[in-house]
Each structure stands twice: as C-alpha cells, then as structure tokens.
Enzyme design. Sequence first.
Site, PDB file in Angstrom:
ATOM      1  N   LYS A 174       0.875  -1.171   0.000  1.00  0.00           N
ATOM      2  CA  LYS A 174       0.000   0.000   0.000  1.00  0.00           C
ATOM      3  C   LYS A 174       0.915   1.225   0.000  1.00  0.00           C
ATOM      4  CE  LYS A 174      -3.461   2.893   1.129  1.00  0.00           C
ATOM      5  NZ  LYS A 174      -2.703   4.131   1.443  1.00  0.00           N
ATOM      6  N   SER A 232       1.866   5.985  12.667  1.00  0.00           N
ATOM      7  CA  SER A 232       1.351   6.501  13.930  1.00  0.00           C
ATOM      8  C   SER A 232       0.727   5.393  14.764  1.00  0.00           C
ATOM      9  CB  SER A 232       0.292   7.572  13.657  1.00  0.00           C
ATOM     10  OG  SER A 232      -0.875   6.987  13.093  1.00  0.00           O
ATOM     11  N   ARG A 233       0.642   5.655  16.064  1.00  0.00           N
ATOM     12  CA  ARG A 233      -0.011   4.689  16.945  1.00  0.00           C
ATOM     13  C   ARG A 233      -1.484   4.559  16.576  1.00  0.00           C
ATOM     14  NH1 ARG A 233       0.024   4.947  23.514  1.00  0.00           N
ATOM     15  NH2 ARG A 233       2.094   5.757  23.050  1.00  0.00           N
ATOM     16  N   ARG A 234      -2.120   5.672  16.268  1.00  0.00           N
ATOM     17  CA  ARG A 234      -3.537   5.632  15.913  1.00  0.00           C
ATOM     18  C   ARG A 234      -3.779   4.731  14.704  1.00  0.00           C
ATOM     19  NH1 ARG A 234      -7.160  10.946  14.126  1.00  0.00           N
ATOM     20  NH2 ARG A 234      -9.115   9.825  13.761  1.00  0.00           N
ATOM     21  N   GLY A 235      -2.951   4.888  13.672  1.00  0.00           N
ATOM     22  CA  GLY A 235      -3.102   4.057  12.486  1.00  0.00           C
ATOM     23  C   GLY A 235      -2.811   2.598  12.757  1.00  0.00           C
ATOM     24  N   GLY A 236      -1.747   2.336  13.527  1.00  0.00           N
ATOM     25  CA  GLY A 236      -1.397   0.956  13.834  1.00  0.00           C
ATOM     26  C   GLY A 236      -2.458   0.251  14.651  1.00  0.00           C
ATOM     27  N   GLU A 255       5.215  -0.853  13.871  1.00  0.00           N
ATOM     28  CA  GLU A 255       6.085   0.042  14.628  1.00  0.00           C
ATOM     29  C   GLU A 255       5.337   1.358  14.744  1.00  0.00           C
ATOM     30  OE1 GLU A 255       9.291   3.145  13.809  1.00  0.00           O
ATOM     31  OE2 GLU A 255      10.014   1.243  12.983  1.00  0.00           O
ATOM     32  N   CYS A 292      11.645   7.874  13.825  1.00  0.00           N
ATOM     33  CA  CYS A 292      11.029   7.133  14.922  1.00  0.00           C
ATOM     34  C   CYS A 292      11.990   6.964  16.082  1.00  0.00           C
ATOM     35  CB  CYS A 292      10.537   5.777  14.430  1.00  0.00           C
ATOM     36  SG  CYS A 292      11.784   4.837  13.529  1.00  0.00           S
ATOM     37  N   GLU A 383       4.436  11.164  22.572  1.00  0.00           N
ATOM     38  CA  GLU A 383       5.334  11.506  21.476  1.00  0.00           C
ATOM     39  C   GLU A 383       4.880  12.779  20.764  1.00  0.00           C
ATOM     40  OE1 GLU A 383       7.314   9.377  17.539  1.00  0.00           O
ATOM     41  OE2 GLU A 383       5.264   8.858  18.108  1.00  0.00           O
TER      42      GLU A 383
END
Length: 502
Positions: A174, A232-236, A255, A292, A383
């Site tokens: 993607k 990002s954490r939100r996406g992961g 990650e 990161c 972060e």
Amino acid sequence: MVPPADQLACIRSIDAATDERFGPPLPVDGTVELENACAAAAAAFDAYRQTSSEARAGFLDRICFEIMELGERLVDLAARETGLPRTRIESERGRTVGQLQLFAELLRSGTWTRTLIDPALPDRRPLPRPDVRLRMIPLGPVAVFGASNFPLAFSTAGGDTASALAAGCPVVVKGHPGHPGTHTLVAGAVQTARDATGMPKGAFGQVMGPGIALGTALVADPRIAAVAYTGSRRGGLALGHVARQRSVPIPLYAEMSSINPVILLPEALRVHGPALAASFVASLTLGGGQFCTKPGLVLAVQSAALEGFITATAAALSCCEAATMLSRDILDAYRRGVHAFAAHPKVQRLAEERSEKGYPEGQAALFRCAAADFISDPVLAEEVFGPAALLVCAEDTRQLRCALEGLEGQLTSTLHMAGADLAEAADLLPLLERKAGRIIANGWPTGVEVTHAMMHGGPYPASSDSRATSVGSLAIERFLRPVSYQNMPAALLPSSLRDAQS
C-alpha cells in the site's frame, strides 16, 4: 468498502516545500484493483514459496540493480515529495539496497530455514521415538504499508518488503500517498526485476490511494496472511483491530511510537557536557526530527553540570533553522504538540521561540520539567513527532528511576556514562532491558544499522510485538512459521531436510 477507482480523483505529487501539486496524475486504486492484487498474490503463493533460495536471492539482487538504474530521477522526485535533502535520499537509497543485499546474503547462507532434526530412536524404552524434522515455511501473502518519513527504506522496496520476499511471501504494497511518484517509480523497478527473474506475476503487487478505506480493506482481505506497518499509533491500532477481528485473525507487525529516553549520568555530564549538548542537538534535529528513533526525552539528576548542558543545548537549538516537514498534516500535528507543551503549567520552554513561519517549516523546541511533575502527568510522556524534546530533571537517582519505570515501551533507550557512572548504569540496565528493544551506550538513537544483530522494535506501543524487528536479518522471522515432519518418507521430505537425512 473501497470506492471504485473511477469514482475517485487521481492522486498527484505535492511539493513538500511549496505545498504545490506537480507531476502527472497517478491512478487511484479501488475495489477492483485491490481484488486483483490480492487474488494475484494468493495465486502466486505456492509457486513463489517453492522457488529456491538462490532464485529469490537473485530476485532481490535484481531489485537493487533496477532501483539504482532509476538514477537521479528517483533522488530528485523523493526529495521534492518529502522535503528531505538530496544527501539524505541518496543515503536512504543506499540503505534500501543494503537491506535487499542483506536478505539475499541470508538466503544464500541457508540459515533462515532453522532446520532441526531429531532422528528416530527405535530402541528407546519404554517407547521408541519417531523421526521428527522441522523447517520454517512462509506464512502467505503479506501487506506492506509504506511509511511517510522513509520514502525508500521503509516503503515500497524497504525492509518489510525485502524480508517478506526473502521468506517466500508474495507482497502487496500500500503506497504512501505522501510520495506517490516515488512509490510508482520504485514499484515499477520491483515489477521489472520480478519479470526479469521469472518470478510469478503475483509475487509483487501494489495499490495506491488516499484515506483509510483502501488500507483497511487490504488488511481485511482473507488472502492476506500478515501485515507490516510503520506509522502513527492511531493508524497501527486501527489496522490491528481489523487484523484481529477477521474470521481468521492475522499478525500485524506495527512500529508505532517511541520517545527514546536518553539518560545523562552525572560523571558523563561533568566530563562531556558541552560535547553532549552539541551531539544531542544534531540527533534531535536530524531529518527535521522526523525519525522514529528521535531522542525526544532526556533525563538527568539535577546538578551544575546539567544546567550547563541545558544552557548549551538551548543556545544551539535557538540557532537551528526551521525544518521543512514532510507534509502539512505532519507540520500541523507537530505544532499542536509543541503548543501543548508550551501551555502546560508545569513545563518551561528553554529554546527561544521564534516567530512562527508559514508552511512547511517546523522550529526545533526544547522544554523542561521536574521529574515529580513528569511522573504524575502521563501526557508529558506522549510523542511529539518532529524536532522537539523534553528534559526531565530529577532530584536524585531514585526519582530518575521512578520516572523511567513509568515509561511505556520504547524502540531505544540510551545511557551516557563515564567511568564513575558504571555502577549506576549497571543498576539501570535491567530496567532499560524491560523498556526498550535497543540500548545504546554513549551514542544517539538516530541511525539504525542494517545488520544481523539489529533489533528495531520494542515493548508495546513501540511495536505491536516486542519479539519482532523490522530491521536486520531477524525481520524475516515475522513471515515464517515452523512445520514438523514426523516419520516422513525421504522422497516426500523437503530437500533441506531430505539431504540431511541419514
């Protein structure tokens, strides 16, 4: 549900420095294109996984060649789409090729199969032991998500793609919408290498489109067996939810976020304070702070040497030019994070704030707070993606340790120490091992070497699986699973096990 491609506008590159669109319109993929890519990957799986290690190594070598053949066109385009300097893009291209070469080397070594043989013991009492042999086999088609901050090394032909292809897994990438032109060029290079080496068509495919629907549908597709994601954490977390809710759940190796604590021990500060300030600023602002592994948190016990370090760091940061950020969204998020720190009643801004310029510039920022306030407010440990850092001043070693205990999982932790600090460092090391995937002595976390021993992952939320790395040869293990063969006739055994059979 992904809208049909013909219902969406085409996507175009955006100049990171001017926010202007440029280049030709690129097609946006929808339901049909996603279906075709996943179907082709599934159809290719058995043929691709049975190719020899040497054949797959040759495929990876050819990808290296095709990427280098893109020449200056790739460097120019990636630099313009991301705002990163040409020298950084050239270095990242070298790293991308190096990763592919590392996995080609691993394939040729044969060690990746983890072959184990327990020969039969027919005379064992009270029961005989059967012949049992084990090897690793690929999971199946892998979805790879390109990262915004690494248009080459963590993107279309980056480490996730290289390790999955090496494992024998077809890949569906993607592409990141922040650098669609770069993705299209590199995807074309991989497809050329695929065809030139006789690999199945479905061994590599790609889809491109903005928004979350396409990526969500890719993870939900029942033919995808694993996912690799950097972002990002939100996406992961959103993609992880999709992966777990499937009728057949699959692993998502994500990650996601890390502030990478740096501990400055007293003797190191006393002896090396000015040098530490200069090297810290260089690491913090590298790539506009959009790594990161950026050192976003510094902890130390209060002392005169610490005050000297703070003064030198603040002065150096105030002289730093504002950085071109990767995109408007990333710049806006960075500024929100900086403003939240600046407005916090327990936080002091140390680097002098310049008048805020327009798009796309993000000014480096340094903040300070007491360890007691840091410990009591989890918001201060969140972060901020960009060139900002928080310095935490502890009253003593006990309070510094308490601040570290409260941290989430991290990609890295760093200890700066001199001779008299070794005992304290030894005391902190077990704690840091629990908190991070990589521990650095007298260095800085930016700059991840592509080696066999590298660990680029860490306890949640640095990554979704603390056992997995996305850099280094161990990354291949994410896309393999063990299979045992018991009392199997030699003629039916895989060649790697049959050849070793007595």
